[in-house]
Structures are given as structure tokens and as C-alpha cells.
Design a protein around this motif. Structure first.
Motif, short mmCIF file in Angstrom:
data_model
loop_
_atom_site.label_atom_id
_atom_site.label_comp_id
_atom_site.label_asym_id
_atom_site.label_seq_id
_atom_site.Cartn_x
_atom_site.Cartn_y
_atom_site.Cartn_z
N THR B 104 0.90 -1.40 0.23
CA THR B 104 0.31 -0.11 -0.19
C THR B 104 1.04 1.35 -0.40
O THR B 104 0.55 2.16 -0.95
CB THR B 104 -1.08 -0.24 1.15
OG1 THR B 104 -1.71 -1.24 1.51
CG2 THR B 104 -1.63 1.15 1.22
N GLY B 105 2.04 1.04 0.83
CA GLY B 105 2.87 2.75 0.38
C GLY B 105 2.46 3.22 2.03
O GLY B 105 0.74 3.17 2.53
N ASP B 106 3.28 3.68 2.97
CA ASP B 106 2.79 4.87 3.99
C ASP B 106 2.38 6.25 3.20
O ASP B 106 2.96 6.65 1.87
CB ASP B 106 4.05 4.99 4.70
CG ASP B 106 4.66 3.48 5.66
OD1 ASP B 106 3.64 3.00 6.15
OD2 ASP B 106 5.95 4.10 5.91
N HIS B 107 1.50 6.65 4.04
CA HIS B 107 0.59 7.64 3.27
C HIS B 107 1.86 8.80 3.80
O HIS B 107 2.63 8.67 4.44
CB HIS B 107 -0.03 8.26 4.97
CG HIS B 107 -1.20 9.33 4.51
ND1 HIS B 107 -0.88 11.04 4.33
CD2 HIS B 107 -2.87 9.47 4.32
CE1 HIS B 107 -1.81 11.42 3.91
NE2 HIS B 107 -2.78 10.36 3.76
N MET B 109 1.67 11.63 4.79
CA MET B 109 2.08 12.44 5.99
C MET B 109 3.15 11.85 7.10
O MET B 109 3.11 12.33 8.02
CB MET B 109 0.31 12.37 6.91
CG MET B 109 -0.64 13.17 6.48
SD MET B 109 0.05 15.05 6.27
CE MET B 109 -0.22 15.30 8.35
N LEU B 110 3.63 10.62 6.85
CA LEU B 110 4.54 9.97 7.44
C LEU B 110 6.25 10.01 6.95
O LEU B 110 7.20 9.61 7.92
CB LEU B 110 4.23 8.60 7.59
CG LEU B 110 3.58 7.97 8.43
CD1 LEU B 110 2.05 8.10 8.62
CD2 LEU B 110 3.41 6.18 8.92
N PHE B 120 -3.11 6.22 -4.37
CA PHE B 120 -3.82 5.81 -4.18
C PHE B 120 -5.30 4.89 -5.18
O PHE B 120 -6.24 5.61 -4.04
CB PHE B 120 -4.38 5.25 -2.36
CG PHE B 120 -3.47 5.53 -1.13
CD1 PHE B 120 -2.11 4.80 -1.92
CD2 PHE B 120 -2.55 7.11 -0.82
CE1 PHE B 120 -1.56 4.92 0.21
CE2 PHE B 120 -2.15 7.26 0.15
CZ PHE B 120 -1.26 5.91 0.48
N ASP B 121 -4.69 5.21 -6.11
CA ASP B 121 -5.80 5.50 -7.07
C ASP B 121 -6.03 3.65 -7.05
O ASP B 121 -7.63 3.33 -7.40
CB ASP B 121 -4.90 4.82 -8.62
CG ASP B 121 -5.76 5.59 -9.79
OD1 ASP B 121 -7.70 5.82 -9.49
OD2 ASP B 121 -5.34 5.24 -10.78
N TYR B 122 -4.67 2.13 -6.91
CA TYR B 122 -5.24 1.08 -7.26
C TYR B 122 -4.69 0.73 -5.37
O TYR B 122 -3.93 1.77 -5.11
CB TYR B 122 -4.44 0.36 -7.81
CG TYR B 122 -4.52 -0.14 -9.40
CD1 TYR B 122 -5.64 0.44 -9.39
CD2 TYR B 122 -4.01 -0.32 -9.97
CE1 TYR B 122 -6.45 -0.30 -10.49
CE2 TYR B 122 -4.44 -1.20 -11.48
CZ TYR B 122 -5.03 -0.50 -11.88
OH TYR B 122 -5.83 -0.76 -12.88
N ASP B 123 -5.82 -0.07 -4.86
CA ASP B 123 -4.94 -0.63 -3.51
C ASP B 123 -4.37 -1.76 -4.42
O ASP B 123 -3.97 -2.46 -5.54
CB ASP B 123 -6.05 -1.19 -2.64
CG ASP B 123 -6.89 -2.17 -3.48
OD1 ASP B 123 -6.84 -3.04 -4.01
OD2 ASP B 123 -7.96 -2.41 -2.99
N VAL B 125 -5.00 -4.72 -3.69
CA VAL B 125 -5.22 -6.37 -4.31
C VAL B 125 -5.49 -5.58 -5.67
O VAL B 125 -5.24 -6.93 -7.06
CB VAL B 125 -6.77 -6.75 -3.41
CG1 VAL B 125 -7.63 -7.30 -4.80
CG2 VAL B 125 -6.20 -6.96 -2.56
N ASN B 159 1.01 -8.86 7.84
CA ASN B 159 1.38 -8.12 9.21
C ASN B 159 0.44 -8.94 9.94
O ASN B 159 -0.65 -9.17 11.02
CB ASN B 159 0.90 -7.06 9.54
CG ASN B 159 1.38 -6.85 11.06
OD1 ASN B 159 1.96 -7.47 11.97
ND2 ASN B 159 1.68 -5.37 10.79
N ALA B 229 2.60 -0.96 14.21
CA ALA B 229 1.32 -1.69 14.17
C ALA B 229 2.27 -3.57 13.90
O ALA B 229 2.61 -3.49 13.35
CB ALA B 229 0.91 -1.19 13.14
#
Ligand code: SF4
Ligand code: SF4
Lengths: 224, 291
Positions: B104-107, B109-110, B120-123, B125, B159, B229
Motif C-alpha cells: 500500500t505504502g505509507d501515507h 503524512m508519515l 492510492f488510485d489502486y490498492d 489487490v 502483518n 503496528a
């Protein structure tokens, strides 16, 4: 409801710097509920501007600042005050701003920032009195899938707008990696679907969004 | 043998993660990679890890490939829309890079530029699904690709320490269905947590490589316990790192990593070592773990 916050007094004065005579406008709907541009806020702003050496030529408070035809009608009786003003200061959303600009062809200074589309979610008693909370709930994606998500919008409640489940960043107490004050949207969806006995919905593969449904600017019609 | 062939052959897999610098230097990674190439089956290259702008994954993957190493291209969904993601998959394939790990990749903001627009056009999956579809000669929108069609070996992450675990497992199942052929996990420090996860993930019949992050200090361990997390470093490891004299820290970290590998390797198909800046010590970790 379109949720707005007022710009700082400092920002407003800076924008008004080249002007002396100001016409004020607000809205009896959303901006009144948000306490950003109702009767009370227009009076406060009039007082503030007068004390700051500006002249307020008049003000308008339409039922709904975003409906062009009635706003145009309301403005007729205030034509002189409008003509006298060099500029308009608007205490409502970007929609209200464009309605007024379209009608008056004047520079309409946004006195508010338009944040999101969201309901008034709760009212709580605090030392400062009753406080309303507004929450962003819909991102206007143009293809609603709330029925597949237990009524919780992944485009809005997940900081990444993921459609197939949580990222790896959900914290130990089910908050979002972006902000420890915000719940992870996907944990909300998971818990809701579990409660509903519909985790099968979360297992279903969600295709990527078709953004061609959101090519801007969109328009729509409705029979009266 | 390629990484894909090794997966198919049932080999015990060893991968090492490289995190490019915020700059253009690549030679140290190539040198380290060459020094352990005989024991390592794939070199992951992170994609703007921690949402920090830096050298791209594809660039270092190409350099590694040219040096005769087996790169694993990490791709996050954070920075590119579906056109750019698919195009980069084709670019990778054009350089003979077939391994891709979807994250996914960190946002932003991080990361180190909070003003950046998250994509985040794709996730993950959807990204895996698009890559699989490209192998059949079609892009995600169904348009034809010119031959030769790309071939991929697709991986994803999971995870094991997530609580609750069920949402992770549900997403893992979707990733397998979308085309993931191997999994690399988030850092694991507790054998019992990993065992519980493995027992539930076994049903997906996909190779899982346990993630080993080298502890660099007691402070780092405490930080991870608080902020990362699903990661929990037990007190005894924190104490060992705290008690180690400064010059003995690397040795203690290697000792902990090799002990962990010893405990965990029997439960899964491989080990994925994430050295987080200590790339040069990977060889010693492999020595100590007898790999
Ligand atoms: S899915 Fe979310 S963003 Fe889309 S219309 Fe429904 S509530 Fe709004
Ligand atoms: S932590 Fe949850 S809400 Fe935040 S980006 Fe990840 S899945 Fe979305």
C-alpha cells in the motif's frame, strides 16, 4: 451540509487591505449551523470591520446561499448597498461565493474555507456551551457503494481510500497511521460488517474506482 | 535459477531488503549484494520507504540486475496512478525484472513532505490483479499489449502481529486470489505470535517468508513497540540491546536476529531480512544463522 470554517481575522483584513467599502453576505443554512456566516456572525463581522476602519455598506442573509435564482431576487432590494461597495466579503461556502460572483460580477472575497460535505453528527455540552460536531462522511465519488461497506464510506473514512481492506498501518488501538486521534476507517467497516454478520462483503473483491464518472465540472438536472 | 523457479522448486528462500538513499549512490548496495549473492535469492528494493522522497526502486533494481543479482521491485500505491504503475511494470519487464512486491505504502503524512498529494488510485489487490492481467496481453482497461507479454513473479506483504488478525487474513486471501505467489511479513520478534498466524495462513497454500528487522538499539525497539503496528519486541531483547556496550551492539543485534531465524525458519518457507541501514551486516547475520 457544506462545512466551512472562518478564515482568521488577520487573513480577512489582509485580503480587504486595498478596499474600504465592503458588502457582507452569509447564509441561513449550512453557514448558520456551522456558526460561520449566520446572523450572529454577520453582526460580529460588521462590528469587527467597522472597528478596523472599514465601511460596511449592507448585508445579505439568503435562505440558501447556493441557490442562484432566489439569491438574485433577494439582492434586488439591496442594489444600492451592493453598488456602493468596492468588494464583497462572503461568510459561507465556495458555492455561495460563485453564486454571488455570477450575479454581481464583483470580486467576492472568501471569508470562509470550505472543508467538506458532512452531517452534524453530535451535540455535546462543554464548558463553552453546546458544541456541534460535523464529520466528513462522503467524498462525492460519483458511484456510491455504501451498501457493500456496512454504511461506512471507505473513500472518506480511510485516509488512503482503500477498497479491499486495511493497510498495514492500523495502530494497536485501531487508529489510523496518519493520525492517532482518528479511528482506522477499515476497522470501523470490519467491526460493522462483523456486527451485521456480513463479513462476506469484506471478502468480496472490489474493483478499482472508475474515475471517468468524476470528470470535472459535472452538472445535473431535475424537473421542478 | 530465478526467484520464481526457486519458489516453484520448494527451496528455502532468503531475501534481503535494500533501502535506497536520498541521493544517487548505488555502488555500496551492489558491492554488498555481490558479497552475499551466493546465499541470497532476491534483493528487495524499497519504494520511497517511509514516504520519504529518494532514489527510486526501479533504478536500483536495474543496477542490481545489471550486476547479475536478482532484484525484487517493491511498488507502493502511494505515488502513481494506474497508468504509471502499469507503465513501470512494463519498464521493469523490459529490463528483465520480473519480481514485484505490492505494498500500500505509507501515507505522505508519515514522510518528509506532508504537502504531497496521496494517490492510492489502486490498492494492492487491484495492483496485483493488473499485473496478472498484463501477462495475458491486456492492460487493466482491457487494451491490447504488444508482444512479448511481460511475465511476473508477484509478492505481497502481511502483518502477522496485527490485532485483530482477521482483517489481515481476509486481505491476504484476496491478494492470493489476485495473483500473489509469495508473502514477506512485517517484522516478527515472537515465535508464538508467528505460529498462531501461520496456523491460520497455511490454508492459503502460499509461501510465506518471515520478516526479520535488525534491532539497532533499545531505543529503536521501544519506538517500534509504540509506533509500528503489529510489532512487539519482547523485554528481554530490549534489555540485551540496552546492556550491550556500544561497540558490541552490532554483535548483539546479529545474535538476536540469528536466534529468531533459528526459531522461526522451521515454520515457514523463508526469511526476509530488513537491515534498515545495516545492509553491510547482512552477511554476518546469514553466517550466524547458518544460512
Ligand atoms: S461511496 Fe462514499 S464517497 Fe462515494 S457517494 Fe457513497 S458515501 Fe460518497
Ligand atoms: S490505517 Fe486504516 S484508515 Fe488509515 S490508511 Fe490504513 S486502512 Fe486506511
Amino acid at each position: 451540509m457544506v462545512v466551512t470554517v472562518q478564515k482568521s481575522r488577520e487573513d480577512i483584513l489582509k485580503k480587504l487591505e486595498p478596499f474600504q467599502k465592503v458588502f457582507l453576505s452569509g447564509c441561513k443554512s449550512c453557514a448558520t449551523t456551522c456558526r460561520t456566516g449566520g446572523e450572529r456572525e454577520l453582526k460580529e463581522m460588521t462590528k469587527f470591520l467597522t472597528e478596523s476602519g472599514k465601511e460596511v455598506t449592507g448585508y445579505l442573509l439568503p435562505e440558501k446561499g447556493c441557490l442562484l435564482p432566489p439569491v438574485k431576487k433577494d439582492l434586488r432590494s439591496l442594489q444600492k448597498a451592493m453598488d456602493d461597495a468596492e468588494v464583497v466579503l462572503l461568510l459561507c461556502c465556495g458555492l455561495g461565493n460563485q453564486v454571488l460572483t455570477e450575479i454581481t460580477k464583483k470580486i467576492v472575497i472568501p471569508g470562509c474555507d470550505t472543508l467538506f460535505l458532512g452531517p452534524e453528527w453530535k451535540t455535546e455540552l462543554s464548558p463553552a456551551g453546546l458544541i456541534n460536531t460535523f464529520e466528513e462522511k462522503c467524498s462525492l465519488c460519483g458511484d456510491c457503494i455504501l451498501d457493500l461497506m456496512g454504511g461506512l464510506c471507505p473513500h472518506t473514512l480511510c485516509a488512503k481510500g482503500l477498497l479491499n481492506g486495511p493497510c498495514g498501518g492500523t495502530t494497536k488501538d485501531s487508529k489510523c497511521e496518519v493520525d492517532s486521534d482518528r479511528p482506522c476507517g477499515w476497522m470501523l467497516i470490519y467491526n460493522r460488517l462483523k456486527e451485521l454478520g456480513r463479513l462476506d462483503l469484506m471478502k468480496a473483491n472490489q474493483p478499482a474506482k472508475d474515475w471517468s464518472k468524476k470528470i470535472k465540472p459535472l452538472h445535473s438536472k431535475a424537473a421542478v | 535459477m530465478t526467484f520464481k523457479e526457486k519458489i516453484k522448486a520448494g527451496k528455502f528462500l532468503i531475501t534481503v531488503e535494500f533501502g535506497p538513499e536520498k541521493g544517487t549512490e548505488t555502488q555500496p548496495f551492489i558491492d554488498i549484494g555481490k558479497s552475499i549473492a551466493d546465499r541470497v535469492d532476491g534483493f528487495n528494493v524499497t519504494d520511497l520507504q517511509s514516504a520519504v522522497m529518494r532514489l527510486g526502486s526501479l533504478a536500483l533494481c536495474i543496477k542490481l540486475k545489471e550486476a547479475g543479482l536478482e532484484p525484487i521491485l517493491q511498488m507502493t500505491c502511494r505515488d502513481r496512478n494506474r497508468l504509471a504503475l502499469q507503465s513501470d511494470l512494463l519498464s521493469a519487464a523490459a529490463f528483465g525484472i520480473e519480481n514485484m512486491l505490492a505494498l500500500t505504502g505509507d501515507h505522505p503524512m508519515l514522510g518528509d513532505d506532508h504537502a504531497a498529494k496521496p494517490v492510492f488510485d489502486y490498492d494492492t489487490v487491484q495492483l496485483l490483479g493488473a499485473a496478472r492481467k498484463m501477462e495475458t496481453g491486456q492492460d487493466a482497461a482491457g487494451n491490447k499489449l504488444a508482444e512479448p507479454f511481460p511475465r511476473f513473479c508477484l509478492g505481497a506483504v502481511v502483518n502477522p502481529g496485527a490485532d485483530p488478525l482477521e482483517p489481515q487474513l481476509m486481505k491476504m486471501e484476496k491478494k492470493v486470489a489476485a495473483g500473489a505467489e509469495f508473502f514477506q511479513t512485517q517484522a516478527v520478534y515472537e515465535a508464538d505470535t508467528f505460529e498462531k498466524f501461520i496456523r491460520q495462513a497455511e490454508q492459503f497454500k502460499v509461501p510465506i517468508m518471515v520478516g526479520i528487522v535488525l534491532l539497532k538499539s533499545a531505543g529503536m525497539a521501544k519506538y517500534m513497540n509504540e509506533h509500528v503496528a503489529g510489532v512487539h519486541v519482547p523485554d528481554n531483547y530490549i534489555k540485551r540491546m540496552a546492556d550491550a556496550p556500544k561497540e558490541g551492539r552490532v554483535a548483539e543485534s546479529i545474535a538476536i536476529a540469528s536466534e529468531l531465524i533459528g526459531k522461526l525458519k522451521g515454520m515457514c518457507r523463508g526469511v526476509h531480512i530488513m537491515p534498515i541501514g545495516w545492509e553491510k551486516h547482512c552477511g554476518k547475520v546469514l553466517d550466524a544463522a547458518g544460512l
